[in-house]
Design a protein around this motif. Structure first.
Motif, PDB file in Angstrom:
ATOM      1  N   ARG A 282      -4.488   9.828   2.655  1.00 37.24           N
ATOM      2  CA  ARG A 282      -5.180   9.415   1.441  1.00 37.24           C
ATOM      3  C   ARG A 282      -4.427   8.242   0.830  1.00 37.24           C
ATOM      4  NH1 ARG A 282      -3.389  10.855  -3.657  1.00 37.24           N
ATOM      5  NH2 ARG A 282      -1.526  12.112  -3.643  1.00 37.24           N
ATOM      6  N   LEU A 283      -5.185   7.322   0.279  1.00 36.96           N
ATOM      7  CA  LEU A 283      -4.619   6.141  -0.362  1.00 36.96           C
ATOM      8  C   LEU A 283      -4.122   6.523  -1.745  1.00 36.96           C
ATOM      9  CD1 LEU A 283      -4.188   3.078   0.001  1.00 36.96           C
ATOM     10  CD2 LEU A 283      -6.391   2.750  -1.097  1.00 36.96           C
ATOM     11  N   ILE A 284      -2.894   6.141  -2.063  1.00 34.97           N
ATOM     12  CA  ILE A 284      -2.324   6.431  -3.375  1.00 34.97           C
ATOM     13  C   ILE A 284      -2.420   5.209  -4.277  1.00 34.97           C
ATOM     14  CG2 ILE A 284      -0.226   7.054  -4.628  1.00 34.97           C
ATOM     15  CD1 ILE A 284       0.624   8.605  -2.046  1.00 34.97           C
ATOM     16  N   ASN A 285      -2.070   4.040  -3.729  1.00 40.39           N
ATOM     17  CA  ASN A 285      -2.018   2.847  -4.564  1.00 40.39           C
ATOM     18  C   ASN A 285      -2.141   1.581  -3.718  1.00 40.39           C
ATOM     19  OD1 ASN A 285      -1.589   1.323  -6.923  1.00 40.39           O
ATOM     20  ND2 ASN A 285       0.603   1.212  -6.540  1.00 40.39           N
ATOM     21  N   ILE A 286      -2.755   0.567  -4.316  1.00 38.00           N
ATOM     22  CA  ILE A 286      -2.787  -0.779  -3.735  1.00 38.00           C
ATOM     23  C   ILE A 286      -2.198  -1.723  -4.779  1.00 38.00           C
ATOM     24  CG2 ILE A 286      -4.203  -2.711  -2.979  1.00 38.00           C
ATOM     25  CD1 ILE A 286      -6.280  -0.805  -2.035  1.00 38.00           C
ATOM     26  N   ASN A 287      -1.317  -2.574  -4.343  1.00 39.96           N
ATOM     27  CA  ASN A 287      -0.766  -3.600  -5.221  1.00 39.96           C
ATOM     28  C   ASN A 287      -0.897  -4.940  -4.506  1.00 39.96           C
ATOM     29  OD1 ASN A 287       0.578  -5.077  -7.127  1.00 39.96           O
ATOM     30  ND2 ASN A 287       2.577  -4.137  -6.760  1.00 39.96           N
ATOM     31  N   ILE A 288      -1.770  -5.814  -5.025  1.00 43.05           N
ATOM     32  CA  ILE A 288      -1.909  -7.143  -4.431  1.00 43.05           C
ATOM     33  C   ILE A 288      -0.883  -8.052  -5.103  1.00 43.05           C
ATOM     34  CG2 ILE A 288      -3.426  -9.122  -4.127  1.00 43.05           C
ATOM     35  CD1 ILE A 288      -5.737  -7.186  -3.887  1.00 43.05           C
TER      36      ILE A 288
ATOM     37  N   PHE B  87       0.841  -1.183   0.000  1.00 44.64           N
ATOM     38  CA  PHE B  87       0.000   0.000   0.000  1.00 44.64           C
ATOM     39  C   PHE B  87       0.882   1.242   0.000  1.00 44.64           C
ATOM     40  CE2 PHE B  87      -2.598  -3.267   1.898  1.00 44.64           C
ATOM     41  CZ  PHE B  87      -3.848  -3.032   1.353  1.00 44.64           C
ATOM     42  N   SER B  88       0.486   2.227  -0.779  1.00 42.84           N
ATOM     43  CA  SER B  88       1.133   3.543  -0.758  1.00 42.84           C
ATOM     44  C   SER B  88       0.082   4.553  -0.337  1.00 42.84           C
ATOM     45  CB  SER B  88       1.675   3.910  -2.138  1.00 42.84           C
ATOM     46  OG  SER B  88       2.665   3.013  -2.540  1.00 42.84           O
ATOM     47  N   PHE B  89       0.455   5.418   0.587  1.00 45.80           N
ATOM     48  CA  PHE B  89      -0.459   6.440   1.089  1.00 45.80           C
ATOM     49  C   PHE B  89       0.364   7.624   1.560  1.00 45.80           C
ATOM     50  CE2 PHE B  89       0.500   3.357   4.362  1.00 45.80           C
ATOM     51  CZ  PHE B  89       0.930   4.145   5.408  1.00 45.80           C
ATOM     52  N   GLY B  90      -0.311   8.722   1.805  1.00 50.87           N
ATOM     53  CA  GLY B  90       0.366   9.917   2.299  1.00 50.87           C
ATOM     54  C   GLY B  90      -0.637  10.875   2.894  1.00 50.87           C
ATOM     55  N   ILE B  91      -0.125  11.952   3.430  1.00 49.92           N
ATOM     56  CA  ILE B  91      -0.982  12.975   4.010  1.00 49.92           C
ATOM     57  C   ILE B  91      -1.743  13.662   2.884  1.00 49.92           C
ATOM     58  CG2 ILE B  91      -0.966  15.179   5.241  1.00 49.92           C
ATOM     59  CD1 ILE B  91       1.035  13.919   7.109  1.00 49.92           C
ATOM     60  N   SER B  92      -3.021  13.846   3.086  1.00 45.33           N
ATOM     61  CA  SER B  92      -3.886  14.441   2.065  1.00 45.33           C
ATOM     62  C   SER B  92      -3.720  15.958   2.038  1.00 45.33           C
ATOM     63  CB  SER B  92      -5.346  14.086   2.360  1.00 45.33           C
ATOM     64  OG  SER B  92      -6.187  14.676   1.415  1.00 45.33           O
TER      65      SER B  92
END
Length: 190
Positions: A178-184, A105-110
């Motif tokens: 905020r969610l940037i990316n999901i990689n399963i 998962f990639s995320f960061g401050i919105s």
């Protein structure tokens, strides 16, 4: 008068006045702060009110603002994206099948208005490592919930990833992320 009879007093008063004005000007200029594009500036202290309700902070993304001495202070939230791996074992689908899932998962401050303020209130002063741990806990809970509500076949379908993304994004927005990316990476039935 004293100033007419003693020019030295006049010069002293004039020089003192000029020094005080230059000092005040330098102090005012030093309180004008710029916010870099990779950060959110959080101003706290006396920041005013909106519709009669006192605000706890004011967030600036890019630009600059004057920080009032003694009344306000400021700090920064880092917008650096955080990537974390989650290997979830012993999660059960709605068919009671044990599922193992490896994800990144990639995320960061919105930087979205309203969400930035959540980050300022809940994450200001935290290290990126601590923010990652907090988000990871939320993501794991949402991942377990998602798996428990779907069959193994549904989990493997691509369209279901949108549902997972929305659920996770809705939850981490509550703390200002905020969610940037999901990689399963891998899904396995055990």
């Amino acid at each position: 008068m004293i100033l007419e009879t003693n020019p030295q007093v006049f010069i002293f008063v004039a020089v003192t006045f000029i020094i005080i004005m230059i000092t005040l000007l330098i102090a005012m200029i030093s309180r004008y702060k710029k916010c870099p594009s990779d950060k959110v500036m959080v101003i706290y202290g006396r920041v005013g009110s909106v519709n009669g309700v006192e605000r706890t902070c004011k967030c600036i993304h890019g630009g600059a603002v004057f920080i009032w001495p003694f009344l306000q202070s400021y700090d920064f939230l880092d917008l650096t994206p955080i990537t974390t791996s989650i290997d979830l074992e012993q999660a059960f689908s709605n068919e009671e099948q044990e599922v193992s899932i490896n994800t990144r998962f990639s995320f960061g401050i919105s930087t979205e208005k309203g969400i930035m303020e959540n980050a300022a209130q809940r994450l200001l002063g935290m290290s990126l490592t601590r923010i990652e741990e907090l988000a990871k806990d939320i993501i794991i809970n949402q991942l377990r919930l998602y798996i428990s509500q779907n069959s193994y076949a549904d989990i493997r379908r691509d369209y279901s990833l949108e549902v997972l993304s929305k659920n996770i994004d809705d939850e981490i927005k509550k703390i200002g992320l905020r969610l940037i990316n999901i990689n399963i990476c891998k899904i396995k039935e055990i």
